[in-house]
Design an enzyme around this catalytic site. Structure first.
Site, PDB file in Angstrom:
ATOM      1  N   ASP A  30      -3.397  22.611 -76.454  1.00 60.24           N
ATOM      2  CA  ASP A  30      -4.751  22.058 -76.472  1.00 60.24           C
ATOM      3  C   ASP A  30      -5.072  21.614 -77.895  1.00 60.24           C
ATOM      4  O   ASP A  30      -4.555  22.197 -78.858  1.00 60.24           O
ATOM      5  CB  ASP A  30      -5.767  23.106 -75.998  1.00 60.24           C
ATOM      6  CG  ASP A  30      -7.008  22.457 -75.399  1.00 60.24           C
ATOM      7  OD1 ASP A  30      -7.193  22.547 -74.186  1.00 60.24           O
ATOM      8  OD2 ASP A  30      -7.776  21.826 -76.176  1.00 60.24           O
ATOM      9  N   ARG A 154      -9.551  25.332 -55.884  1.00 56.23           N
ATOM     10  CA  ARG A 154     -11.013  25.446 -55.878  1.00 56.23           C
ATOM     11  C   ARG A 154     -11.421  26.401 -56.977  1.00 56.23           C
ATOM     12  O   ARG A 154     -10.832  27.483 -57.101  1.00 56.23           O
ATOM     13  CB  ARG A 154     -11.516  26.025 -54.555  1.00 56.23           C
ATOM     14  CG  ARG A 154     -11.440  25.083 -53.380  1.00 56.23           C
ATOM     15  CD  ARG A 154     -11.562  25.879 -52.095  1.00 56.23           C
ATOM     16  NE  ARG A 154     -10.525  26.913 -52.039  1.00 56.23           N
ATOM     17  CZ  ARG A 154     -10.504  27.920 -51.172  1.00 56.23           C
ATOM     18  NH1 ARG A 154     -11.470  28.058 -50.309  1.00 56.23           N
ATOM     19  NH2 ARG A 154      -9.523  28.799 -51.169  1.00 56.23           N
ATOM     20  N   GLU A 155     -12.406  26.021 -57.775  1.00 55.51           N
ATOM     21  CA  GLU A 155     -12.912  26.943 -58.773  1.00 55.51           C
ATOM     22  C   GLU A 155     -13.416  28.187 -58.045  1.00 55.51           C
ATOM     23  O   GLU A 155     -13.964  28.101 -56.961  1.00 55.51           O
ATOM     24  CB  GLU A 155     -14.040  26.308 -59.592  1.00 55.51           C
ATOM     25  CG  GLU A 155     -13.518  25.198 -60.465  1.00 55.51           C
ATOM     26  CD  GLU A 155     -14.548  24.664 -61.452  1.00 55.51           C
ATOM     27  OE1 GLU A 155     -15.431  25.417 -61.868  1.00 55.51           O
ATOM     28  OE2 GLU A 155     -14.437  23.475 -61.795  1.00 55.51           O
ATOM     29  N   LYS A 207      -4.862  12.729 -53.308  1.00 54.43           N
ATOM     30  CA  LYS A 207      -5.844  13.600 -53.982  1.00 54.43           C
ATOM     31  C   LYS A 207      -7.276  13.078 -53.782  1.00 54.43           C
ATOM     32  O   LYS A 207      -8.186  13.806 -53.400  1.00 54.43           O
ATOM     33  CB  LYS A 207      -5.497  13.678 -55.470  1.00 54.43           C
ATOM     34  CG  LYS A 207      -6.560  14.261 -56.347  1.00 54.43           C
ATOM     35  CD  LYS A 207      -6.747  15.743 -56.110  1.00 54.43           C
ATOM     36  CE  LYS A 207      -7.955  16.257 -56.860  1.00 54.43           C
ATOM     37  NZ  LYS A 207      -8.041  17.683 -56.917  1.00 54.43           N
ATOM     38  N   LEU A 253     -18.325  22.795 -43.335  1.00 52.68           N
ATOM     39  CA  LEU A 253     -19.437  22.385 -42.482  1.00 52.68           C
ATOM     40  C   LEU A 253     -20.626  23.278 -42.769  1.00 52.68           C
ATOM     41  O   LEU A 253     -21.419  23.576 -41.882  1.00 52.68           O
ATOM     42  CB  LEU A 253     -19.035  22.488 -41.005  1.00 52.68           C
ATOM     43  CG  LEU A 253     -18.119  21.378 -40.477  1.00 52.68           C
ATOM     44  CD1 LEU A 253     -17.769  21.620 -39.011  1.00 52.68           C
ATOM     45  CD2 LEU A 253     -18.767  19.999 -40.631  1.00 52.68           C
ATOM     46  N   HIS A 254     -20.700  23.742 -44.017  1.00 53.33           N
ATOM     47  CA  HIS A 254     -21.828  24.600 -44.382  1.00 53.33           C
ATOM     48  C   HIS A 254     -22.892  23.751 -45.066  1.00 53.33           C
ATOM     49  O   HIS A 254     -22.665  23.215 -46.139  1.00 53.33           O
ATOM     50  CB  HIS A 254     -21.354  25.728 -45.294  1.00 53.33           C
ATOM     51  CG  HIS A 254     -22.323  26.854 -45.333  1.00 53.33           C
ATOM     52  ND1 HIS A 254     -22.293  27.907 -44.436  1.00 53.33           N
ATOM     53  CD2 HIS A 254     -23.391  27.063 -46.119  1.00 53.33           C
ATOM     54  CE1 HIS A 254     -23.301  28.709 -44.684  1.00 53.33           C
ATOM     55  NE2 HIS A 254     -23.979  28.224 -45.705  1.00 53.33           N
ATOM     56  N   CYS A 263     -15.555  17.812 -59.572  1.00 57.32           N
ATOM     57  CA  CYS A 263     -14.531  17.085 -58.801  1.00 57.32           C
ATOM     58  C   CYS A 263     -15.103  16.141 -57.753  1.00 57.32           C
ATOM     59  O   CYS A 263     -14.879  14.929 -57.825  1.00 57.32           O
ATOM     60  CB  CYS A 263     -13.596  18.085 -58.143  1.00 57.32           C
ATOM     61  SG  CYS A 263     -12.865  19.214 -59.325  1.00 57.32           S
TER      62      CYS A 263
HETATM   63  C1  UGA Z   1     -12.755  20.952 -54.932  1.00 56.49           C
HETATM   64  C2  UGA Z   1     -11.719  21.011 -53.816  1.00 56.49           C
HETATM   65  O1  UGA Z   1     -12.156  21.934 -52.797  1.00 56.49           O
HETATM   66  C3  UGA Z   1     -10.365  21.452 -54.356  1.00 56.49           C
HETATM   67  O2  UGA Z   1      -9.397  21.413 -53.319  1.00 56.49           O
HETATM   68  C4  UGA Z   1      -9.961  20.487 -55.475  1.00 56.49           C
HETATM   69  O3  UGA Z   1      -8.735  20.858 -56.061  1.00 56.49           O
HETATM   70  C5  UGA Z   1     -11.027  20.512 -56.551  1.00 56.49           C
HETATM   71  O4  UGA Z   1     -12.280  20.088 -55.988  1.00 56.49           O
HETATM   72  C6  UGA Z   1     -10.588  19.545 -57.635  1.00 56.49           C
HETATM   73  O5  UGA Z   1     -10.486  18.354 -57.367  1.00 56.49           O
HETATM   74  O6  UGA Z   1     -10.214  20.000 -58.722  1.00 56.49           O
HETATM   75  P1  UGA Z   1     -14.278  22.768 -56.203  1.00 56.49           P
HETATM   76  O7  UGA Z   1     -14.992  21.590 -56.780  1.00 56.49           O
HETATM   77  O8  UGA Z   1     -13.844  23.872 -57.094  1.00 56.49           O
HETATM   78  O9  UGA Z   1     -12.951  22.281 -55.424  1.00 56.49           O
HETATM   79  O10 UGA Z   1     -15.247  23.446 -55.145  1.00 56.49           O
HETATM   80  P2  UGA Z   1     -15.470  23.454 -53.550  1.00 56.49           P
HETATM   81  O11 UGA Z   1     -15.322  24.829 -53.058  1.00 56.49           O
HETATM   82  O12 UGA Z   1     -14.684  22.420 -52.877  1.00 56.49           O
HETATM   83  O13 UGA Z   1     -17.035  23.080 -53.484  1.00 56.49           O
HETATM   84  C7  UGA Z   1     -17.536  21.857 -53.983  1.00 56.49           C
HETATM   85  C8  UGA Z   1     -19.010  21.728 -53.714  1.00 56.49           C
HETATM   86  O14 UGA Z   1     -19.251  21.563 -52.311  1.00 56.49           O
HETATM   87  C9  UGA Z   1     -19.843  22.933 -54.133  1.00 56.49           C
HETATM   88  O15 UGA Z   1     -21.024  22.467 -54.737  1.00 56.49           O
HETATM   89  C10 UGA Z   1     -20.149  23.644 -52.821  1.00 56.49           C
HETATM   90  O16 UGA Z   1     -21.341  24.379 -52.867  1.00 56.49           O
HETATM   91  C11 UGA Z   1     -20.244  22.470 -51.871  1.00 56.49           C
HETATM   92  N1  UGA Z   1     -19.973  22.825 -50.453  1.00 56.49           N
HETATM   93  C12 UGA Z   1     -18.732  23.210 -50.070  1.00 56.49           C
HETATM   94  C13 UGA Z   1     -20.988  22.710 -49.518  1.00 56.49           C
HETATM   95  O17 UGA Z   1     -22.136  22.353 -49.837  1.00 56.49           O
HETATM   96  N2  UGA Z   1     -20.701  22.992 -48.207  1.00 56.49           N
HETATM   97  C14 UGA Z   1     -19.475  23.391 -47.797  1.00 56.49           C
HETATM   98  O18 UGA Z   1     -19.309  23.620 -46.578  1.00 56.49           O
HETATM   99  C15 UGA Z   1     -18.469  23.507 -48.745  1.00 56.49           C
END
Ligand code: UGA
Length: 435
Positions: A30, A154-155, A207, A253-254, A263
């Site tokens: 880094d 996913r974070e 992606k 679907l939440h 992301c």
């Molecule tokens: C997302 C993808 O899920 C990962 O597969 C991907 O690697 C990552 O982006 C990336 O491109 O680096 P992340 O952003 O960490 O991961 O989080 P998610 O769990 O996907 O949630 C994203 C957002 O969607 C959050 O704000 C969450 O609250 C929202 N969300 C998720 C909903 O509102 N409803 C849902 O049913 C699911």
């Protein structure tokens, strides 16, 4: 196998410590001197469950190193992963300048064959251009190959996703690159993780198509939830029934106040731009973004239903990160909600288990008071908004919360509470798409 990982953000660090765990010797690079020093002492500069322990363990065993010296890391490695950021530019295109500057530095330090693997999310054509850039600097015979190996971490559950991915995508120029990456991922291959071997461009598009699809799915259920609100229907029963159709699936679907993070919004914008540049209109993804941009207003609407005019009201906000188990507030909907409430003239009391200084910098107003816990946050508030569904907020003594408040409005933007239970405590409850 010796690997170099360039960029120690969340993807680089999870990938680096994950590969160290799979038995590889990893050097992470880094440019940020403070960050490198912190990591050398085993300290992870952000919150990701399990990561601190893993970094400490492999730093102690000497299998995970951190340096600012990209040249020596590249010279010592057979494979170089690029995991630098590609943030959005104002026009929606991703900023590829970090990838370009890393490419130039790699070119200066080539001494033997290197496989250069793009893990950063970048538009179709970026990896091939990177190869061309390096070859143009070192001559067409430069002994390199480029590959694309997108991440789906996913974070908040990134280590789990690294060790047990749904699939591994490997885009390469030749058989040789594919063989090397297959060898690196052999432990996952052995546990029958599906692998997709393809071209550079296909891997790049996969992606964006995956993230955008998930974003569309969320915006879709959010619109259905808004309709459920108007028609007095419970969206969770609708979502559950939808999810039982295996072609649809139950995940993502939440409903809620809209997606955020570093992301989905960025990648959707980039895909729309990619479409524009190819003269292909990606109206579904574009619409998902537009739906998302207004979805946080559902919280303001519910608050107005409960409180009338919002000016001068005190609102408690629980959760500031873009989702639980991370201290990341990039494009966090919780922060957007706070900013909108400030604009309405509200006073805010805010709390997040892991976020404070970062949010203080963004929500810099004398009308915001940062609190130390959920109960303190609720003190004398007219309404409480659950903005991000940390587990800590699920099992609170809500009777005590109610007693601490001035008002009785609970806006549950993540639909985590039992409606009858909170009503029995004297709350006026507002969820998203719940009867
Ligand atoms: C997302 C993808 O899920 C990962 O597969 C991907 O690697 C990552 O982006 C990336 O491109 O680096 P992340 O952003 O960490 O991961 O989080 P998610 O769990 O996907 O949630 C994203 C957002 O969607 C959050 O704000 C969450 O609250 C929202 N969300 C998720 C909903 O509102 N409803 C849902 O049913 C699911």
């Amino acid at each position: 196998m010796k690997l170099a990982i360039v960029g120690t953000g969340y993807v680089g660090l999870v990938t680096g410590s994950g590969f160290a765990d799979l038995g590889m010797e990893v050097t992470c690079v880094d440019i940020d001197e403070g960050r490198v020093r912190q990591l050398q002492s085993g300290q992870v500069p952000f919150f990701e469950p399990g990561l601190q322990d893993l970094v400490k363990r492999y730093v102690a065993r000497g299998r995970l190193r951190f340096t600012r010296d990209l040249g020596s890391a590249v010279r010592n490695a057979q494979v170089v992963f690029i995991t630098v950021g590609t943030p959005s530019l104002p026009d929606g295109n991703p900023d590829l300048s970090q990838i370009e500057s890393v490419g130039k530095e790699i070119a200066e330090n080539l001494d033997s064959f290197k496989l250069i693997v793009m893990k950063s999310t970048a538009p179709v054509g970026t990896a091939r251009r990177l190869g061309a850039l390096i070859r143009s600097q070192r001559g067409p015979a430069a002994d390199i190959e480029v590959a694309v190996n997108p991440e789906f971490l996913r974070e908040g559950s990134a280590l789990e996703d690294f060790m047990r991915p749904n699939r591994v995508i490997i885009g390469t120029e030749t058989e040789r690159g594919a063989r090397i990456l297959k060898e690196i991922y052999r432990p996952l291959y052995l546990i029958e993780t599906p692998f997709v071997f393809t071209t550079l461009e296909t891997a790049e598009l996969i992606k964006y198509a995956a993230n955008s699809f998930l974003a569309v799915k969320i915006s879709y259920i959010n619109e259905i939830a808004n309709l459920c609100d108007a028609l007095n229907i419970d969206v969770h029963i609708v979502a559950k029934a939808l999810g039982m159709d295996r072609r649809i699936g139950p995940k993502f679907l939440h409903p809620g106040p809209g997606f955020g993070g570093s992301c989905f919004p960025k990648d959707c914008r980039a895909l729309v731009q990619m479409g524009r540049q190819a003269n292909v209109e990606l109206s579904l993804v574009d619409t998902a973004l537009r739906v998302n941009a207004r979805q946080h207003q559902v919280v303001l609407y519910k608050l107005r239903q409960g409180l009338g005019a919002l000016e001068g009201k005190t609102i408690a906000v629980w959760g500031l990160s873009f989702k639980p188990n991370t201290n990341d507030i990039r494009e966090s909907t919780a922060i957007v909600i706070c900013q909108a409430l400030l604009k309405e003239g509200c006073r805010l009391r805010a709390y997040d288990p892991e976020v404070c200084a970062e949010a203080q910098a963004v929500l810099n107003s004398e009308r915001v008071c940062f609190c130390r816990g959920p109960l303190e946050t609720a003190e004398a508030a007219d309404a409480v908004v659950l903005a991000t569904e940390w587990n800590e907020f699920r099992n609170l003594d809500l009777a005590e919360v109610k007693r601490a408040m001035r008002g009785d409005v609970l806006v549950d933007s993540r639909n985590v509470y039992d409606i009858e239970m909170v009503k029995s405590l004297g709350f006026r409850y507002f969820g998203v798409g719940r009867r």
